[in-house]
Design a protein around this motif. Structure first.
Motif, PDB file in Angstrom:
ATOM      1  N   TYR A 291       0.775  -1.164  -0.306  1.00 54.57           N
ATOM      2  CA  TYR A 291      -0.082   0.034   0.073  1.00 54.57           C
ATOM      3  C   TYR A 291       1.023   1.341   0.006  1.00 54.57           C
ATOM      4  O   TYR A 291       0.416   2.085  -0.728  1.00 54.57           O
ATOM      5  CB  TYR A 291      -0.997   0.098   1.260  1.00 54.57           C
ATOM      6  N   LEU A 292       2.133   1.069   0.642  1.00 55.34           N
ATOM      7  CA  LEU A 292       2.890   2.232   0.731  1.00 55.34           C
ATOM      8  C   LEU A 292       3.697   2.687  -0.708  1.00 55.34           C
ATOM      9  O   LEU A 292       3.498   3.941  -1.176  1.00 55.34           O
ATOM     10  CB  LEU A 292       4.165   2.147   1.594  1.00 55.34           C
ATOM     11  N   TRP A 293       3.515   1.566  -1.401  1.00 52.56           N
ATOM     12  CA  TRP A 293       4.162   1.617  -2.732  1.00 52.56           C
ATOM     13  C   TRP A 293       3.209   2.168  -3.953  1.00 52.56           C
ATOM     14  O   TRP A 293       3.415   3.213  -4.733  1.00 52.56           O
ATOM     15  CB  TRP A 293       5.001   0.490  -3.272  1.00 52.56           C
ATOM     16  N   TYR A 327       1.635   7.776  11.643  1.00 54.41           N
ATOM     17  CA  TYR A 327       0.428   8.188  11.877  1.00 54.41           C
ATOM     18  C   TYR A 327      -0.277   9.062  10.613  1.00 54.41           C
ATOM     19  O   TYR A 327      -1.417   9.415  10.787  1.00 54.41           O
ATOM     20  CB  TYR A 327       0.403   8.959  13.216  1.00 54.41           C
ATOM     21  N   SER A 328       0.479   9.759   9.861  1.00 46.58           N
ATOM     22  CA  SER A 328       0.255  10.420   8.805  1.00 46.58           C
ATOM     23  C   SER A 328       0.268   9.732   7.549  1.00 46.58           C
ATOM     24  O   SER A 328       0.151  10.295   6.343  1.00 46.58           O
ATOM     25  CB  SER A 328       1.282  11.703   8.561  1.00 46.58           C
ATOM     26  N   TRP A 329       0.331   8.219   7.584  1.00 48.75           N
ATOM     27  CA  TRP A 329       0.385   7.683   6.331  1.00 48.75           C
ATOM     28  C   TRP A 329      -1.111   7.513   5.861  1.00 48.75           C
ATOM     29  O   TRP A 329      -1.885   7.583   6.555  1.00 48.75           O
ATOM     30  CB  TRP A 329       0.655   6.161   6.544  1.00 48.75           C
ATOM     31  N   PRO A 330      -1.010   7.366   4.502  1.00 48.34           N
ATOM     32  CA  PRO A 330      -2.510   7.523   3.783  1.00 48.34           C
ATOM     33  C   PRO A 330      -3.353   6.295   4.287  1.00 48.34           C
ATOM     34  O   PRO A 330      -2.824   5.106   4.450  1.00 48.34           O
ATOM     35  CB  PRO A 330      -2.122   7.561   2.257  1.00 48.34           C
ATOM     36  N   GLY A 331      -4.742   6.452   3.780  1.00 48.34           N
ATOM     37  CA  GLY A 331      -5.676   5.566   4.007  1.00 48.34           C
ATOM     38  C   GLY A 331      -5.737   4.577   5.224  1.00 48.34           C
ATOM     39  O   GLY A 331      -5.805   5.444   6.328  1.00 48.34           O
ATOM     40  N   LEU A 336      -5.003  -0.032  10.548  1.00 50.26           N
ATOM     41  CA  LEU A 336      -4.569  -1.469  10.501  1.00 50.26           C
ATOM     42  C   LEU A 336      -3.385  -1.803  11.423  1.00 50.26           C
ATOM     43  O   LEU A 336      -3.456  -2.774  12.051  1.00 50.26           O
ATOM     44  CB  LEU A 336      -4.063  -1.651   9.238  1.00 50.26           C
ATOM     45  N   LEU A 337      -2.206  -0.815  11.499  1.00 52.69           N
ATOM     46  CA  LEU A 337      -1.484  -1.116  12.409  1.00 52.69           C
ATOM     47  C   LEU A 337      -1.829  -1.076  13.904  1.00 52.69           C
ATOM     48  O   LEU A 337      -1.405  -2.076  14.613  1.00 52.69           O
ATOM     49  CB  LEU A 337      -0.398  -0.259  12.297  1.00 52.69           C
ATOM     50  N   LEU A 338      -2.601  -0.082  14.013  1.00 52.87           N
ATOM     51  CA  LEU A 338      -3.199  -0.234  15.391  1.00 52.87           C
ATOM     52  C   LEU A 338      -3.839  -1.262  15.817  1.00 52.87           C
ATOM     53  O   LEU A 338      -3.919  -2.066  16.982  1.00 52.87           O
ATOM     54  CB  LEU A 338      -3.968   1.131  15.666  1.00 52.87           C
ATOM     55  N   MET A 339      -4.775  -1.682  14.986  1.00 50.16           N
ATOM     56  CA  MET A 339      -5.522  -2.986  15.426  1.00 50.16           C
ATOM     57  C   MET A 339      -4.688  -4.113  15.299  1.00 50.16           C
ATOM     58  O   MET A 339      -5.034  -5.270  15.961  1.00 50.16           O
ATOM     59  CB  MET A 339      -6.694  -3.132  14.136  1.00 50.16           C
ATOM     60  N   THR A 340      -3.576  -4.092  14.661  1.00 53.58           N
ATOM     61  CA  THR A 340      -2.536  -5.467  14.730  1.00 53.58           C
ATOM     62  C   THR A 340      -2.003  -5.585  16.145  1.00 53.58           C
ATOM     63  O   THR A 340      -1.895  -6.539  16.731  1.00 53.58           O
ATOM     64  CB  THR A 340      -1.657  -5.368  13.873  1.00 53.58           C
ATOM     65  N   SER A 341      -2.070  -4.348  16.952  1.00 49.40           N
ATOM     66  CA  SER A 341      -1.472  -4.280  18.127  1.00 49.40           C
ATOM     67  C   SER A 341      -2.408  -5.089  19.010  1.00 49.40           C
ATOM     68  O   SER A 341      -1.934  -5.586  20.252  1.00 49.40           O
ATOM     69  CB  SER A 341      -1.195  -2.941  18.650  1.00 49.40           C
ATOM     70  N   TYR A 342      -3.743  -5.117  18.835  1.00 51.18           N
ATOM     71  CA  TYR A 342      -4.820  -6.074  19.430  1.00 51.18           C
ATOM     72  C   TYR A 342      -4.163  -7.167  19.745  1.00 51.18           C
ATOM     73  O   TYR A 342      -4.543  -7.842  20.850  1.00 51.18           O
ATOM     74  CB  TYR A 342      -5.975  -5.727  19.276  1.00 51.18           C
TER      75      TYR A 342
END
Length: 483
Positions: A291-293, A327-331, A336-342
């Motif tokens: 997604y970053l690319w 935290y300023s990445w798009p979309g 997604l990353l925060l939810m992965t921390s769960y």
């Protein structure tokens, strides 16, 4: 409740913890940063309080009961957090309020990594070292360290061990004696720390930064000695070293113990939780990098891959290192990353979150319920590997999930009530409850700007996450205090 036993243990543990003030004094003398006096004052005060607690009951010797163990663990984490805040409150630089000092101390000891301090690059080296040291001590749990020592003082430790070690299956011991188990875990922990520090140093960090970052890497803490975190070094090699050791620190330490004892790594892949852990992080890393690319956040695909892997592992294992402003990445990527921390890391690791084993059991329970709709009379045990689990463990995981969600909702509403916006409130509770650290919105870079009431709520969230909800909530239950 044996209050004299609890008082004696707390006194001893406080006296032991006071020695954590001495390494920063040595660092202060070496770098001549002028902050050593505050740590000496804190050492004297904490040692004095510990001795005042211990001396009146020093001859009272009784075996710990299970209820006593829970009280000691919870009380010690609360007292330890307040004691750990003392040098941070006393130092002239940074100048912290009492609330901020406690927040920083709780964040360090619970290995959350949420910070209220800015200008890290200009702080005294002793203060920087102390923050890293707090995370290292909290990594495997200061109580587990004490369990290796307290048996020599005539105090049993199994009750503490069961209350402190994270995960739904806590009764498995690596060695016949709890003291031997604690020592084995800490030897592995120390070995990983030394290996990580050496790798960082060879890769180009200064010795001070290498030691400090190895403390927070193996502790899955995320504190850094620089405001830019890992981005300060601008080194793909250092980031990949961090990825490797974060992955290791997020694995169940009993697997490391078996690898050390039997000189083989084959059992890692035989463990279903380990396979799930790697699969989740690999999937998130692939999605993040792609997604970053695709969104041209990084035009170089190798750069997108580097940052995608690093942040997926760092946030997914609840370490909280950053190499750019994720935290300023798009979309959807920040969410997604925060939810992965769960999900977090494996049980009996230094990671936070709900633990992979619980998520795996919830998934298996969901699949079983779907199959039961089709075959109502079938007997379908839930297995981890080849072992069938008792229904009590599965029910316990369901109960844990329900309480976890309820605690999140209550604290989320409390933060909204203090005036924070929805994104900041959601991410702050998520980051602190999962012992992650960096959030979104106003708490993307640091927590300095939010109000004091929110910080106290988040301190409670960090302790809840570190003690896995039930250990802390159980002593707040009226049933616990009934005879």
């Amino acid at each position: 409740m044996q209050l004299a036993v609890v008082q004696r243990i707390l006194g001893l543990l406080l006296a032991l913890f006071s020695t954590a003030m001495l390494p920063p004094v040595i660092v202060s003398l070496f770098y001549r940063d002028g902050a050593g006096a505050e740590f000496l004052i804190a050492f004297g005060l904490i040692l004095g309080i510990g001795l005042l607690c211990w001396l009146p009951v020093r001859n009272y010797r009784q075996e710990l009961r299970l209820r006593d163990g829970f009280v000691v663990v919870v009380m010690f984490w609360v007292v330890l957090s307040l004691s750990g805040a003392l040098p941070l409150f006393l130092t002239a630089e940074p100048r912290l309020s009492f609330t901020d000092a406690v927040f920083e101390s709780v964040s360090g000891l619970t290995t959350t990594g949420a910070t209220v301090i800015t200008g890290l690059d200009n702080l005294p080296k002793s203060v920087l070292f102390y923050r890293q040291e707090l995370q290292w001590l909290g990594g495997m749990g200061i109580v587990v360290l004490a369990v290796a020592i307290l048996p020599m003082l005539g105090i049993g430790g199994m009750q503490l061990y069961r209350a402190e070690i994270p995960g739904p299956m806590k009764t498995t011991k690596l060695t016949p004696r709890i003291a031997e188990t604690a020592k084995a875990l800490w030897l592995i922990y120390l070995g990983l720390t030394i290996a990580c520090a050496t790798a960082y140093w060879i890769a180009g960090m200064t010795l001070f930064d290498a030691v400090g970052h190895s403390f927070s890497t193996i502790a899955i803490g995320g504190f850094s000695t620089h405001d830019a975190s890992m981005g300060y070094f601008n080194s793909p090699l250092i980031e990949m070293i961090a990825v490797f050791f974060m992955l290791l620190a997020g694995v169940n330490f009993s697997l490391h113990f078996l690898a050390w004892r039997h000189r083989t790594v084959g059992h890692y892949w035989q463990d279903e939780e380990f396979r799930t852990y790697l699969s989740v992080l690999a999937g998130v890393a692939a999605l993040t990098s792609s997604y970053l690319w695709i969104t041209h956040s990084f035009d170089n695909p190798l750069l997108a891959l580097q940052h995608g892997i690093f942040h997926a592992v760092s946030i997914g294992t609840t370490t909280g290192f950053t190499s750019s402003d994720y935290y300023s990445w798009p979309g959807f990527l920040p969410i997604l990353l925060l939810m992965t921390s769960y999900i977090g890391g494996c049980a009996a690791s230094t990671a936070g979150g709900m633990k992979v084993i619980r998520i795996l059991l919830l998934y298996k329970q969901g699949v079983r319920e779907i199959k039961r709709l089709i075959h109502p009379s079938a007997i379908m045990p839930i297995k981890i590997g080849s072992k069938s689990l008792p229904d009590r463990i599965v029910e316990g995981v369901g109960g844990f999930m329900a309480v976890y969600v309820a605690c999140f909702i209550v604290m989320y509403l409390l933060l909204l009530a203090t005036g924070l916006d929805m994104i900041t409130s959601f991410s702050a509770v998520t980051a602190c409850l999962n012992n992650l650290g960096p959030g979104l919105g106003q708490v993307g870079a640091h927590y300095e700007v939010i109000n004091a009431a929110s910080k106290w709520v988040l301190c409670f969230a960090m302790l809840l996450g570190r003690l896995e909800i039930f250990t802390l909530l159980v002593i707040l239950s009226p049933t616990f205090w009934r005879r």
